[in-house]
Design a protein around this motif. Structure first.
Motif, PDB file in Angstrom:
ATOM      1  N   ASN A  22       0.822  -1.207   0.000  1.00  0.00           N
ATOM      2  CA  ASN A  22       0.000   0.000   0.000  1.00  0.00           C
ATOM      3  C   ASN A  22       0.855   1.256   0.000  1.00  0.00           C
ATOM      4  O   ASN A  22       0.530   2.237  -0.649  1.00  0.00           O
ATOM      5  CB  ASN A  22      -0.950   0.015   1.192  1.00  0.00           C
ATOM      6  CG  ASN A  22      -2.061  -0.992   1.051  1.00  0.00           C
ATOM      7  OD1 ASN A  22      -2.406  -1.405  -0.045  1.00  0.00           O
ATOM      8  ND2 ASN A  22      -2.613  -1.417   2.178  1.00  0.00           N
ATOM      9  N   GLU A  23       1.960   1.207   0.733  1.00  0.00           N
ATOM     10  CA  GLU A  23       2.865   2.348   0.757  1.00  0.00           C
ATOM     11  C   GLU A  23       3.494   2.542  -0.616  1.00  0.00           C
ATOM     12  O   GLU A  23       3.627   3.675  -1.084  1.00  0.00           O
ATOM     13  CB  GLU A  23       3.945   2.150   1.821  1.00  0.00           C
ATOM     14  CG  GLU A  23       4.816   3.379   2.001  1.00  0.00           C
ATOM     15  CD  GLU A  23       5.800   3.231   3.141  1.00  0.00           C
ATOM     16  OE1 GLU A  23       6.969   3.586   2.937  1.00  0.00           O
ATOM     17  OE2 GLU A  23       5.401   2.755   4.222  1.00  0.00           O
ATOM     18  N   CYS A  24       3.867   1.456  -1.265  1.00  0.00           N
ATOM     19  CA  CYS A  24       4.417   1.551  -2.628  1.00  0.00           C
ATOM     20  C   CYS A  24       3.416   2.192  -3.573  1.00  0.00           C
ATOM     21  O   CYS A  24       3.788   3.045  -4.379  1.00  0.00           O
ATOM     22  CB  CYS A  24       4.791   0.164  -3.162  1.00  0.00           C
ATOM     23  SG  CYS A  24       6.368  -0.457  -2.612  1.00  0.00           S
TER      24      CYS A  24
ATOM     25  N   LYS B 175      14.418   4.874   0.581  1.00  0.00           N
ATOM     26  CA  LYS B 175      15.573   4.291   1.268  1.00  0.00           C
ATOM     27  C   LYS B 175      15.471   2.775   1.380  1.00  0.00           C
ATOM     28  O   LYS B 175      16.482   2.099   1.458  1.00  0.00           O
ATOM     29  CB  LYS B 175      15.721   4.886   2.665  1.00  0.00           C
ATOM     30  CG  LYS B 175      16.171   6.321   2.666  1.00  0.00           C
ATOM     31  CD  LYS B 175      16.246   6.842   4.083  1.00  0.00           C
ATOM     32  CE  LYS B 175      16.625   8.317   4.105  1.00  0.00           C
ATOM     33  NZ  LYS B 175      16.637   8.848   5.480  1.00  0.00           N
ATOM     34  N   LYS B 176      14.232   2.264   1.365  1.00  0.00           N
ATOM     35  CA  LYS B 176      14.054   0.829   1.593  1.00  0.00           C
ATOM     36  C   LYS B 176      13.383   0.092   0.435  1.00  0.00           C
ATOM     37  O   LYS B 176      13.189  -1.116   0.517  1.00  0.00           O
ATOM     38  CB  LYS B 176      13.262   0.611   2.880  1.00  0.00           C
ATOM     39  CG  LYS B 176      11.900   1.263   2.884  1.00  0.00           C
ATOM     40  CD  LYS B 176      11.230   1.193   4.237  1.00  0.00           C
ATOM     41  CE  LYS B 176       9.922   1.963   4.181  1.00  0.00           C
ATOM     42  NZ  LYS B 176       9.367   2.234   5.469  1.00  0.00           N
TER      43      LYS B 176
ATOM     44  N   LYS C 200      12.632   3.121  -6.255  1.00  0.00           N
ATOM     45  CA  LYS C 200      13.842   3.838  -6.685  1.00  0.00           C
ATOM     46  C   LYS C 200      14.041   3.681  -8.187  1.00  0.00           C
ATOM     47  O   LYS C 200      14.374   4.642  -8.882  1.00  0.00           O
ATOM     48  CB  LYS C 200      15.074   3.307  -5.955  1.00  0.00           C
ATOM     49  CG  LYS C 200      15.288   3.916  -4.604  1.00  0.00           C
ATOM     50  CD  LYS C 200      16.658   3.570  -4.085  1.00  0.00           C
ATOM     51  CE  LYS C 200      16.562   2.362  -3.204  1.00  0.00           C
ATOM     52  NZ  LYS C 200      17.796   2.071  -2.458  1.00  0.00           N
ATOM     53  N   LYS C 201      13.827   2.483  -8.681  1.00  0.00           N
ATOM     54  CA  LYS C 201      13.986   2.236 -10.114  1.00  0.00           C
ATOM     55  C   LYS C 201      12.973   3.039 -10.920  1.00  0.00           C
ATOM     56  O   LYS C 201      13.316   3.638 -11.945  1.00  0.00           O
ATOM     57  CB  LYS C 201      13.826   0.739 -10.407  1.00  0.00           C
ATOM     58  CG  LYS C 201      14.014   0.400 -11.855  1.00  0.00           C
ATOM     59  CD  LYS C 201      13.858  -1.076 -12.108  1.00  0.00           C
ATOM     60  CE  LYS C 201      13.997  -1.367 -13.587  1.00  0.00           C
ATOM     61  NZ  LYS C 201      13.697  -2.727 -13.936  1.00  0.00           N
ATOM     62  N   ILE C 202      11.755   3.078 -10.465  1.00  0.00           N
ATOM     63  CA  ILE C 202      10.720   3.846 -11.151  1.00  0.00           C
ATOM     64  C   ILE C 202      11.077   5.331 -11.166  1.00  0.00           C
ATOM     65  O   ILE C 202      10.945   6.014 -12.195  1.00  0.00           O
ATOM     66  CB  ILE C 202       9.337   3.607 -10.513  1.00  0.00           C
ATOM     67  CG1 ILE C 202       8.899   2.165 -10.753  1.00  0.00           C
ATOM     68  CG2 ILE C 202       8.304   4.602 -11.061  1.00  0.00           C
ATOM     69  CD1 ILE C 202       7.688   1.740  -9.950  1.00  0.00           C
ATOM     70  N   LEU C 203      11.571   5.843 -10.046  1.00  0.00           N
ATOM     71  CA  LEU C 203      11.973   7.248  -9.996  1.00  0.00           C
ATOM     72  C   LEU C 203      13.107   7.526 -10.973  1.00  0.00           C
ATOM     73  O   LEU C 203      13.093   8.550 -11.662  1.00  0.00           O
ATOM     74  CB  LEU C 203      12.387   7.638  -8.575  1.00  0.00           C
ATOM     75  CG  LEU C 203      12.866   9.073  -8.423  1.00  0.00           C
ATOM     76  CD1 LEU C 203      11.797  10.085  -8.834  1.00  0.00           C
ATOM     77  CD2 LEU C 203      13.333   9.320  -6.994  1.00  0.00           C
ATOM     78  N   GLU C 204      14.059   6.638 -11.059  1.00  0.00           N
ATOM     79  CA  GLU C 204      15.157   6.820 -12.011  1.00  0.00           C
ATOM     80  C   GLU C 204      14.641   6.844 -13.450  1.00  0.00           C
ATOM     81  O   GLU C 204      15.118   7.635 -14.268  1.00  0.00           O
ATOM     82  CB  GLU C 204      16.217   5.732 -11.837  1.00  0.00           C
ATOM     83  CG  GLU C 204      17.028   5.880 -10.578  1.00  0.00           C
ATOM     84  CD  GLU C 204      17.696   7.238 -10.438  1.00  0.00           C
ATOM     85  OE1 GLU C 204      18.285   7.721 -11.423  1.00  0.00           O
ATOM     86  OE2 GLU C 204      17.597   7.831  -9.340  1.00  0.00           O
ATOM     87  N   GLU C 205      13.663   6.016 -13.752  1.00  0.00           N
ATOM     88  CA  GLU C 205      13.057   6.021 -15.084  1.00  0.00           C
ATOM     89  C   GLU C 205      12.334   7.335 -15.350  1.00  0.00           C
ATOM     90  O   GLU C 205      12.407   7.890 -16.452  1.00  0.00           O
ATOM     91  CB  GLU C 205      12.108   4.833 -15.233  1.00  0.00           C
ATOM     92  CG  GLU C 205      12.826   3.497 -15.270  1.00  0.00           C
ATOM     93  CD  GLU C 205      11.885   2.303 -15.207  1.00  0.00           C
ATOM     94  OE1 GLU C 205      10.653   2.491 -15.137  1.00  0.00           O
ATOM     95  OE2 GLU C 205      12.390   1.172 -15.221  1.00  0.00           O
ATOM     96  N   ILE C 206      11.650   7.845 -14.346  1.00  0.00           N
ATOM     97  CA  ILE C 206      10.959   9.131 -14.478  1.00  0.00           C
ATOM     98  C   ILE C 206      11.978  10.243 -14.723  1.00  0.00           C
ATOM     99  O   ILE C 206      11.788  11.101 -15.597  1.00  0.00           O
ATOM    100  CB  ILE C 206      10.118   9.433 -13.215  1.00  0.00           C
ATOM    101  CG1 ILE C 206       8.924   8.472 -13.140  1.00  0.00           C
ATOM    102  CG2 ILE C 206       9.659  10.891 -13.195  1.00  0.00           C
ATOM    103  CD1 ILE C 206       8.187   8.505 -11.817  1.00  0.00           C
ATOM    104  N   LYS C 207      13.063  10.228 -13.967  1.00  0.00           N
ATOM    105  CA  LYS C 207      14.111  11.240 -14.145  1.00  0.00           C
ATOM    106  C   LYS C 207      14.714  11.168 -15.541  1.00  0.00           C
ATOM    107  O   LYS C 207      14.931  12.196 -16.186  1.00  0.00           O
ATOM    108  CB  LYS C 207      15.212  11.054 -13.101  1.00  0.00           C
ATOM    109  CG  LYS C 207      14.817  11.483 -11.716  1.00  0.00           C
ATOM    110  CD  LYS C 207      15.971  11.249 -10.750  1.00  0.00           C
ATOM    111  CE  LYS C 207      15.616  11.716  -9.361  1.00  0.00           C
ATOM    112  NZ  LYS C 207      16.741  11.533  -8.420  1.00  0.00           N
TER     113      LYS C 207
END
Length: 65
Positions: A3-5, A33-34, A39-46
């Motif tokens: 749910n947090e994801c 952080k965990k 993190k991977k999705i954010l890198e793709e967005i960036k």
């Protein structure tokens, strides 16, 4: 954490655009952080955002049109 994801995934575009409240920003940063998946999705967005900026710059710098 699922749910947090889901919540963080909904916030990642706004996080990348730096338009979140401080509370939401902190929630995203703590989650990142965990969670390798987010993190991977954010890198793709960036990367996508950077690609679009480069395309826009290329279009604006074309003087033949």
């Amino acid at each position: 954490m699922k749910n947090e994801c889901d919540l963080v995934k909904d916030l990642l575009f706004s996080y990348n655009d730096n338009i979140l409240s401080n509370t939401s920003k902190e929630l995203v940063e703590e989650h990142l952080k965990k969670c390798d998946e987010c993190k991977k999705i954010l890198e793709e967005i960036k990367q996508d955002s950077n690609d679009k900026k480069q395309i826009k710059n290329n279009i604006n710098n074309t003087s033949n049109c």
